[in-house]
Enzyme design. Structure first.
Site, PDB file in Angstrom:
ATOM      1  CG  HIS A  58      38.746  38.704  39.158  1.00 42.36           C
ATOM      2  ND1 HIS A  58      39.885  39.474  39.089  1.00 42.36           N
ATOM      3  CD2 HIS A  58      39.161  37.413  39.059  1.00 42.36           C
ATOM      4  CE1 HIS A  58      40.941  38.686  38.954  1.00 42.36           C
ATOM      5  NE2 HIS A  58      40.517  37.435  38.928  1.00 42.36           N
ATOM      6  CB  CYS A  96      38.786  43.808  37.439  1.00 45.49           C
ATOM      7  SG  CYS A  96      38.329  42.082  37.696  1.00 45.49           S
ATOM      8  CB  CYS A 131      43.403  42.278  39.181  1.00 44.36           C
ATOM      9  SG  CYS A 131      42.158  41.687  38.007  1.00 44.36           S
ATOM     10  CD  GLU A 170      37.113  43.474  41.292  1.00 43.49           C
ATOM     11  OE1 GLU A 170      38.137  43.956  41.796  1.00 43.49           O
ATOM     12  OE2 GLU A 170      36.932  42.246  41.138  1.00 43.49           O
TER      13      GLU A 170
END
Length: 330
Positions: free
Chosen positions: A254, A284, A281, A256
């Site tokens: 992801h 993360c 999410c 992040e």
């Protein structure tokens, strides 16, 4: 502040300029046109204030005047082409406003203006053809101006008081319109990072900030030396599985995660802020908490928002949604 106004025939350019002049004491400016003004524009531009406007022979001279008197506020509707806009757009005090309206509404306004000028109004199909000539002339390229506007207004209103009331709510004199706020700046960087994403599901970008300085950026996609997701590298993302399912088989990092890995815990430190164009999410979120980030700012919602918010609240991480400005419907 110099507000330039562009838009098609009878969209409301003169009305907005008149509002700024009367309500906020803006000084009207105009640039002399090299060629003869088409009659189609003369009957449309029913602006009584133009006689009081300060006229300049070129955009460069107007720009010099405004730069020397930058503490004052000015308005301009005579942006004849992109060359004029290029001259003005390099200055930090310039804001371009684009206004538009449905062509049927603009035709009716045009008919009323023609009646005021004792001119025969055109039929709708004739007005459409003239409107196209006005916007898409290869010498002026007026249609291209609106794509460069910082403020875009949709104006289907039928009365001037309606338009003026809506303009009051827009706060056109907000200094943030000339210079982006820190939130705007970092979120735009996140949006730009997202464009590098190779994930087949969604484009997500992230910027990690401390003390208003960028520590790292990230975007989602498969790990280094692994085939890109959009080239078949992640089997999960290249299927029709619903969002949030099969995450344990997903190979995509992801945005992040990539930003956090790039920065490392020691560089993150206390007081760091994470900007992401999509709410993190749950997976993360726990990593964001772990590295010591104190605030998360996101633009678009995600289906795990509630779970992520709960984690952030328990860990004392401030979560807030960024509200962009720029396009308004009146």
């Amino acid at each position: 502040m110099l507000i330039g106004i562009c838009g098609p025939i009878c969209a409301g350019k003169a009305t907005v300029a008149d509002y700024l002049i009367k309500k906020h004491n803006f000084t009207p400016l105009t640039i002399k046109r090299d060629d003869k003004t088409p009659s189609i524009e003369k009957s449309a531009n029913f602006a009584h204030w133009t006689s009081a406007a300060l006229e300049f022979p070129t955009a460069l001279l107007l720009d010099q005047y405004v730069s020397e008197n930058w503490r004052e506020n000015y308005v301009l509707t005579t942006i004849w082409n992109e060359a004029v806009l290029d001259t003005l757009a390099k200055r930090p005090h310039f804001v371009l406003l684009s206004i538009d309206a449905p062509i049927s509404v603009r035709w009716q306004r045009f008919r009323e203006r023609c009646a005021q000028g004792n001119q025969e109004p055109p039929a709708l199909d004739d007005f459409v053809l003239r409107n196209d000539d006005h916007l898409y002339d290869p010498q002026s390229s007026l249609a291209a101006l609106s794509s460069r506007a910082q403020i875009r207004i949709l104006n289907p209103t039928t009365t001037i008081p309606q338009l003026q009331a809506s303009l009051d709510a827009l706060n056109l004199l907000d200094p943030a319109r000339m210079r982006p706020t820190w939130d705007q700046y970092f979120m735009q960087l996140a949006d730009l990072a997202a464009r590098r994403s190779n994930c087949m599901r969604r484009q997500v970008g992230c910027v990690l900030v401390r003390g208003k300085r960028v520590i790292s950026t990230g975007y989602n996609g498969t790990p280094r030396n692994v085939t890109n997701c959009n080239e078949g590298g992640c089997a999960r993302c290249n299927t029709s599985k619903g969002g949030g399912t099969g995450l344990s088989t997903c190979l995509c990092l992801h945005a992040e995660e990539n930003a956090l890995l790039e920065a490392g815990r020691e560089r993150v430190g206390d007081g760091a802020v994470l900007y992401c164009n999509t709410c993190p999410c749950l997976t993360c979120s726990v990593k964001i908490v772990q590295v010591g980030i104190t605030e998360v700012v996101f633009s678009q919602s995600y289906h795990m928002d509630t779970q992520s918010a709960k984690i952030f609240q328990e860990a004392g991480v401030h979560l807030r949604q960024y509200a962009p400005v720029g396009i308004s419907s009146l």
